[in-house]
Scaffold this motif. Structure first.
Motif, PDB file in Angstrom:
ATOM      1  N   LYS A 176      39.529  17.156  23.216  1.00 25.68           N
ATOM      2  CA  LYS A 176      39.184  18.496  23.660  1.00 25.68           C
ATOM      3  C   LYS A 176      39.328  18.620  25.170  1.00 25.68           C
ATOM      4  CE  LYS A 176      35.879  19.502  19.936  1.00 25.68           C
ATOM      5  NZ  LYS A 176      34.489  19.871  19.597  1.00 25.68           N
ATOM      6  N   GLY A 177      39.479  19.861  25.627  1.00 26.07           N
ATOM      7  CA  GLY A 177      39.424  20.151  27.046  1.00 26.07           C
ATOM      8  C   GLY A 177      38.002  20.507  27.451  1.00 26.07           C
ATOM      9  N   LYS A 178      37.788  20.630  28.742  1.00 24.80           N
ATOM     10  CA  LYS A 178      36.450  20.934  29.252  1.00 24.80           C
ATOM     11  C   LYS A 178      36.523  22.004  30.318  1.00 24.80           C
ATOM     12  CE  LYS A 178      32.548  18.882  31.765  1.00 24.80           C
ATOM     13  NZ  LYS A 178      31.956  17.628  32.295  1.00 24.80           N
ATOM     14  N   THR A 179      35.578  22.927  30.278  1.00 23.27           N
ATOM     15  CA  THR A 179      35.393  23.913  31.339  1.00 23.27           C
ATOM     16  C   THR A 179      33.930  23.893  31.739  1.00 23.27           C
ATOM     17  OG1 THR A 179      37.172  25.333  30.507  1.00 23.27           O
ATOM     18  CG2 THR A 179      35.552  26.336  31.984  1.00 23.27           C
ATOM     19  N   TYR A 271      35.954  33.533  26.144  1.00 21.89           N
ATOM     20  CA  TYR A 271      34.538  33.192  25.985  1.00 21.89           C
ATOM     21  C   TYR A 271      33.754  33.509  27.258  1.00 21.89           C
ATOM     22  CZ  TYR A 271      36.226  30.695  21.860  1.00 21.89           C
ATOM     23  OH  TYR A 271      36.809  30.370  20.662  1.00 21.89           O
ATOM     24  N   LEU A 272      34.358  33.260  28.410  1.00 20.79           N
ATOM     25  CA  LEU A 272      33.690  33.605  29.665  1.00 20.79           C
ATOM     26  C   LEU A 272      33.553  35.121  29.806  1.00 20.79           C
ATOM     27  CD1 LEU A 272      35.449  31.050  32.039  1.00 20.79           C
ATOM     28  CD2 LEU A 272      33.100  30.945  31.196  1.00 20.79           C
ATOM     29  N   ASP A 273      34.580  35.855  29.382  1.00 18.18           N
ATOM     30  CA  ASP A 273      34.485  37.315  29.417  1.00 18.18           C
ATOM     31  C   ASP A 273      33.364  37.805  28.504  1.00 18.18           C
ATOM     32  OD1 ASP A 273      36.550  37.488  31.229  1.00 18.18           O
ATOM     33  OD2 ASP A 273      38.086  37.948  29.726  1.00 18.18           O
ATOM     34  N   TRP A 274      33.213  37.170  27.351  1.00 15.81           N
ATOM     35  CA  TRP A 274      32.128  37.548  26.434  1.00 15.81           C
ATOM     36  C   TRP A 274      30.772  37.337  27.111  1.00 15.81           C
ATOM     37  CZ3 TRP A 274      27.774  35.855  24.078  1.00 15.81           C
ATOM     38  CH2 TRP A 274      27.345  36.519  22.921  1.00 15.81           C
ATOM     39  N   LEU A 275      30.625  36.239  27.832  1.00 16.26           N
ATOM     40  CA  LEU A 275      29.368  35.984  28.534  1.00 16.26           C
ATOM     41  C   LEU A 275      29.156  36.978  29.678  1.00 16.26           C
ATOM     42  CD1 LEU A 275      29.290  32.079  28.681  1.00 16.26           C
ATOM     43  CD2 LEU A 275      27.745  33.569  27.391  1.00 16.26           C
ATOM     44  N   ARG A 276      30.221  37.357  30.349  1.00 13.53           N
ATOM     45  CA  ARG A 276      30.078  38.364  31.414  1.00 13.53           C
ATOM     46  C   ARG A 276      29.599  39.687  30.837  1.00 13.53           C
ATOM     47  NH1 ARG A 276      34.946  35.598  33.269  1.00 13.53           N
ATOM     48  NH2 ARG A 276      34.404  34.427  35.170  1.00 13.53           N
ATOM     49  N   GLY A 289      19.159  43.594  38.827  1.00 15.06           N
ATOM     50  CA  GLY A 289      19.576  42.207  38.959  1.00 15.06           C
ATOM     51  C   GLY A 289      21.091  42.069  38.915  1.00 15.06           C
ATOM     52  N   ARG A 290      21.548  40.844  38.861  1.00 11.56           N
ATOM     53  CA  ARG A 290      22.985  40.574  38.863  1.00 11.56           C
ATOM     54  C   ARG A 290      23.248  39.222  38.212  1.00 11.56           C
ATOM     55  NH1 ARG A 290      23.396  40.251  43.743  1.00 11.56           N
ATOM     56  NH2 ARG A 290      24.344  38.225  44.305  1.00 11.56           N
ATOM     57  N   VAL A 291      24.329  39.134  37.426  1.00 12.39           N
ATOM     58  CA  VAL A 291      24.746  37.876  36.808  1.00 12.39           C
ATOM     59  C   VAL A 291      26.171  37.573  37.250  1.00 12.39           C
ATOM     60  CG1 VAL A 291      25.267  36.684  34.647  1.00 12.39           C
ATOM     61  CG2 VAL A 291      23.242  38.141  34.802  1.00 12.39           C
ATOM     62  N   GLU A 292      26.374  36.363  37.789  1.00 12.20           N
ATOM     63  CA  GLU A 292      27.705  35.936  38.224  1.00 12.20           C
ATOM     64  C   GLU A 292      28.067  34.655  37.491  1.00 12.20           C
ATOM     65  OE1 GLU A 292      26.948  35.441  42.369  1.00 12.20           O
ATOM     66  OE2 GLU A 292      27.613  37.469  42.872  1.00 12.20           O
ATOM     67  N   ILE A 293      29.281  34.606  36.957  1.00 11.88           N
ATOM     68  CA  ILE A 293      29.762  33.424  36.235  1.00 11.88           C
ATOM     69  C   ILE A 293      30.959  32.857  36.991  1.00 11.88           C
ATOM     70  CG2 ILE A 293      30.799  32.585  34.100  1.00 11.88           C
ATOM     71  CD1 ILE A 293      29.158  34.679  32.611  1.00 11.88           C
ATOM     72  N   GLU A 294      30.884  31.577  37.313  1.00 14.69           N
ATOM     73  CA  GLU A 294      31.927  30.929  38.111  1.00 14.69           C
ATOM     74  C   GLU A 294      32.309  29.603  37.478  1.00 14.69           C
ATOM     75  OE1 GLU A 294      32.680  29.141  42.623  1.00 14.69           O
ATOM     76  OE2 GLU A 294      30.754  30.063  42.101  1.00 14.69           O
ATOM     77  N   VAL A 295      33.613  29.379  37.289  1.00 10.38           N
ATOM     78  CA  VAL A 295      34.122  28.094  36.806  1.00 10.38           C
ATOM     79  C   VAL A 295      34.106  27.099  37.960  1.00 10.38           C
ATOM     80  CG1 VAL A 295      36.121  26.870  35.880  1.00 10.38           C
ATOM     81  CG2 VAL A 295      35.536  29.146  35.017  1.00 10.38           C
ATOM     82  N   THR A 296      33.505  25.934  37.731  1.00 11.56           N
ATOM     83  CA  THR A 296      33.414  24.910  38.776  1.00 11.56           C
ATOM     84  C   THR A 296      34.409  23.780  38.564  1.00 11.56           C
ATOM     85  OG1 THR A 296      31.619  23.830  37.549  1.00 11.56           O
ATOM     86  CG2 THR A 296      31.004  25.430  39.259  1.00 11.56           C
ATOM     87  N   ASN A 297      34.845  23.573  37.345  1.00  3.02           N
ATOM     88  CA  ASN A 297      35.827  22.521  37.077  1.00  3.02           C
ATOM     89  C   ASN A 297      36.371  22.717  35.669  1.00  3.02           C
ATOM     90  OD1 ASN A 297      37.302  20.056  37.591  1.00  3.02           O
ATOM     91  ND2 ASN A 297      35.913  19.060  36.178  1.00  3.02           N
ATOM     92  N   ALA A 298      37.614  22.319  35.473  1.00  3.38           N
ATOM     93  CA  ALA A 298      38.208  22.416  34.144  1.00  3.38           C
ATOM     94  C   ALA A 298      39.367  21.441  34.035  1.00  3.38           C
ATOM     95  CB  ALA A 298      38.695  23.841  33.867  1.00  3.38           C
ATOM     96  N   TYR A 299      39.547  20.909  32.856  1.00  2.80           N
ATOM     97  CA  TYR A 299      40.753  20.140  32.561  1.00  2.80           C
ATOM     98  C   TYR A 299      41.163  20.429  31.128  1.00  2.80           C
ATOM     99  CZ  TYR A 299      37.422  16.684  30.636  1.00  2.80           C
ATOM    100  OH  TYR A 299      36.426  16.067  29.930  1.00  2.80           O
TER     101      TYR A 299
END
Length: 381
Positions: A176-179, A271-276, A289-299
């Protein structure tokens, strides 16, 4: 065999923890390779005092094979070891030490094989390549600059890459890959005596925790199951929650650190869009309030078809009749994505012992790994 164990002992003796400068172990490996006549390229990482190595043994010719290993290991803090984790300790057939399985055992086999290449009466007709990276344990970070350097260099027509992660010499063609990503929830601070004057970021984070659980259920029902994996669908989970300042302050921040382990062929974007979208709904329900989603690493994941030349070669020399999949990620997906190489994952030791106290490799496993590497090298003559 005693030379191989001594080599592993030296490698284990370098406390090459991920996320720390790795010059000491890289200097030692580089000097050993240069002394054996290898052509070595030292590649700086993206942060200071981190280096990878790419070595060439043999002629400049098409059809060579890359053996890939990482030289970093995970920390030992808080673990109850029976002996010093950075002194290779023999108890019976077991050789204990941090990285003995993951994956200095294979690295020792690679370096040991080089010595026999240069003394063998028959020279190589195709090159042997060694790729040694750093900070793999932080999400395959160090190999990226190495692969970038190779992609910008000459076209060497490399046959493929063997990543020697500990698979007990099973031949893995898929993982599997990871995000990794963060969900940062922002509220408004206030005195806890008047909580209505603020917006509680931890309450907002609670909504996002529920959203992640809902996303997991959505994934289970929407993805086509892949029975090659123990968990036959992609997974998402929160591993760390950090928030608040003091008990008497309405918290204005809370960060959820999360990851996805994605089946090959699936991308994190939807999936990230669904969470946003879930975050926008949570903000509306809370009234601010505010929710921000940021990818920190992926392979990426790996998904090779069986039947290729490299796969057949590795199966034969590893003494296996069939391929398998693994549940952990490796650098193989990046070799495949960036260099378009056929890749397999196959190496001595067991991932079940990795990252734990009293990690070990058996002497028999180490010897099997050495025989395997020697057999691969023999095919380059």
């Amino acid at each position: 065999m005693s030379d191989l164990v001594e080599l592993l002992s030296t490698l284990v003796g370098f406390p090459s923890l991920c996320g720390t400068p790795n010059g000491a172990i890289i200097d030692w490996i580089e000097a050993r390779l240069l002394a054996a006549g290898a052509r070595v390229q030292r590649i700086p990482g993206e942060v200071p005092d981190r280096f990878s190595l790419f070595a060439i043994i043999g002629p400049e010719a098409p059809g060579g094979i890359i053996l890939s290993a990482h030289a970093d290991v995970v920390p030992v803090a808080g673990q109850d070891w029976s002996s010093d984790p950075f002194i290779l300790t023999r108890r019976g057939d077991r050789l204990y030490g941090r990285g003995s399985s993951d994956m200095k055992g294979f690295l020792a086999c690679m370096l040991d094989a080089v010595q026999r290449v240069v003394t063998h009466p028959i020279p190589l007709s195709r090159p042997l390549y060694l790729a040694i990276s750093h900070d793999e344990e932080l999400g395959c970070l160090g190999v990226r600059s190495l692969l970038q350097a190779l992609s910008e260099g000459p076209d060497r027509a490399i046959q493929g890459c063997i990543v020697g992660e500990p698979t007990q010499m099973q031949v893995a063609l898929a993982h599997k890959g990871k995000t990794a990503f963060t969900i940062a929830c922002h509220g408004v601070a206030a005195h806890s005596a008047n909580p209505g004057q603020g917006l509680n970021a931890i309450t907002l984070a609670g909504s996002m925790i529920r959203a992640v659980s809902e996303l997991q259920e959505k994934i289970k029902t929407s993805e086509r199951p892949d029975g090659r994996f123990a968990m036959p669908f992609s997974t998402v989970q929160i591993g760390l929650v950090t928030g608040g300042t003091a008990l008497n302050i309405v918290p204005d921040h809370c960060v959820l650190s999360a990851e996805m382990r994605l089946l090959p062929g699936y991308e994190p974007g939807p999936y990230l869009d669904w969470l946003r979208d879930a975050g926008a709904r949570a903000v509306a329900d809370l009234g601010g309030g505010r929710v921000e989603i940021e990818v920190t690493n992926a392979y990426p994941g790996l998904d090779m078809e069986p039947g290729g030349v490299l796969c057949a070669t590795v199966l034969r020399e590893a003494g296996r009749n069939h391929t398998t999949t693994i549940d952990f990620g490796t650098e193989a997906g990046l070799f495949r994505e960036i260099l378009s190489l056929d890749c397999v994952v196959c190496g001595p030791g067991s991932i079940d012992r990795a990252h734990k106290a009293d990690e070990y490799i058996t002497e028999a496993e180490l010897e099997e790994g050495a025989r395997f590497v020697d057999a691969i090298v023999a095919r380059l003559r």
